[in-house]
Write a protein that holds these residues in place. Sequence first.
Motif, PDB file in Angstrom:
ATOM      1  N   LYS A   1      -8.465  23.371 117.558  1.00  0.00           N
ATOM      2  CA  LYS A   1      -8.201  24.498 118.805  1.00  0.00           C
ATOM      3  C   LYS A   1      -9.910  24.564 119.166  1.00  0.00           C
ATOM      4  CE  LYS A   1      -8.827  29.892 119.316  1.00  0.00           C
ATOM      5  NZ  LYS A   1      -7.135  30.820 118.372  1.00  0.00           N
TER       6      LYS A   1
ATOM      7  N   ASN B   1      -4.636  28.949 122.330  1.00  0.00           N
ATOM      8  CA  ASN B   1      -3.444  28.868 121.745  1.00  0.00           C
ATOM      9  C   ASN B   1      -1.890  28.666 122.050  1.00  0.00           C
ATOM     10  OD1 ASN B   1      -5.006  30.577 120.642  1.00  0.00           O
ATOM     11  ND2 ASN B   1      -4.645  32.674 121.555  1.00  0.00           N
TER      12      ASN B   1
ATOM     13  N   PRO C   1       0.940  27.767 111.915  1.00  0.00           N
ATOM     14  CA  PRO C   1      -0.339  28.408 112.223  1.00  0.00           C
ATOM     15  C   PRO C   1      -0.096  28.652 110.800  1.00  0.00           C
ATOM     16  CG  PRO C   1       0.579  29.733 113.472  1.00  0.00           C
ATOM     17  CD  PRO C   1       1.210  28.706 112.978  1.00  0.00           C
TER      18      PRO C   1
END
Length: 161
Positions: free
Chosen positions: A56, A129, A161
């Motif tokens: 991320k 995301n 996740p």
Amino acid sequence: MHRSRGQRTPLPPPRPCATQQTARAAAESWPAEDCSDDSYILKPDSITVEPAPLEKGKPLVITVHGNLQKAVHEGAYVKVTVKYGLIRLISTTLDLGEQLKDHDAPVQLPVEAGQVSLPIYYGDFFANNTPPGTYSVFADAYTDDDEGLACVKATVTVPLP
């Protein structure tokens, strides 16, 4: 084989789930292939796609290592398409020179002919995301004269996740 009552055959050890297998494979490298034809001026020896696994906040970087047959100047660009299965999610054109400058790449335009490692940065989609799944990324790069530079198709997986 005769078993007496109450005895159980031991179960085999559990296999890793698909997510664990995907994460393990991604940690090694993402699959990528050269989709250019003979007219393209960068002849790849190898292609790397990083980071693996995706992180991320970090862009996806496709680096083509190979022999550049002509110099590449400002004005070169990359058409990037991201697909989920057959569904096109994103199709955009990026200025190659700006991408290299923005990411402080080890190579900057102009790039002279010869052996080169040319990175293509793409962060808009995978750095944020992104829903879990397997995505196809196509990066088709061209010179300022619209001559084919490099074409790469990569497959990346965003794990749960």
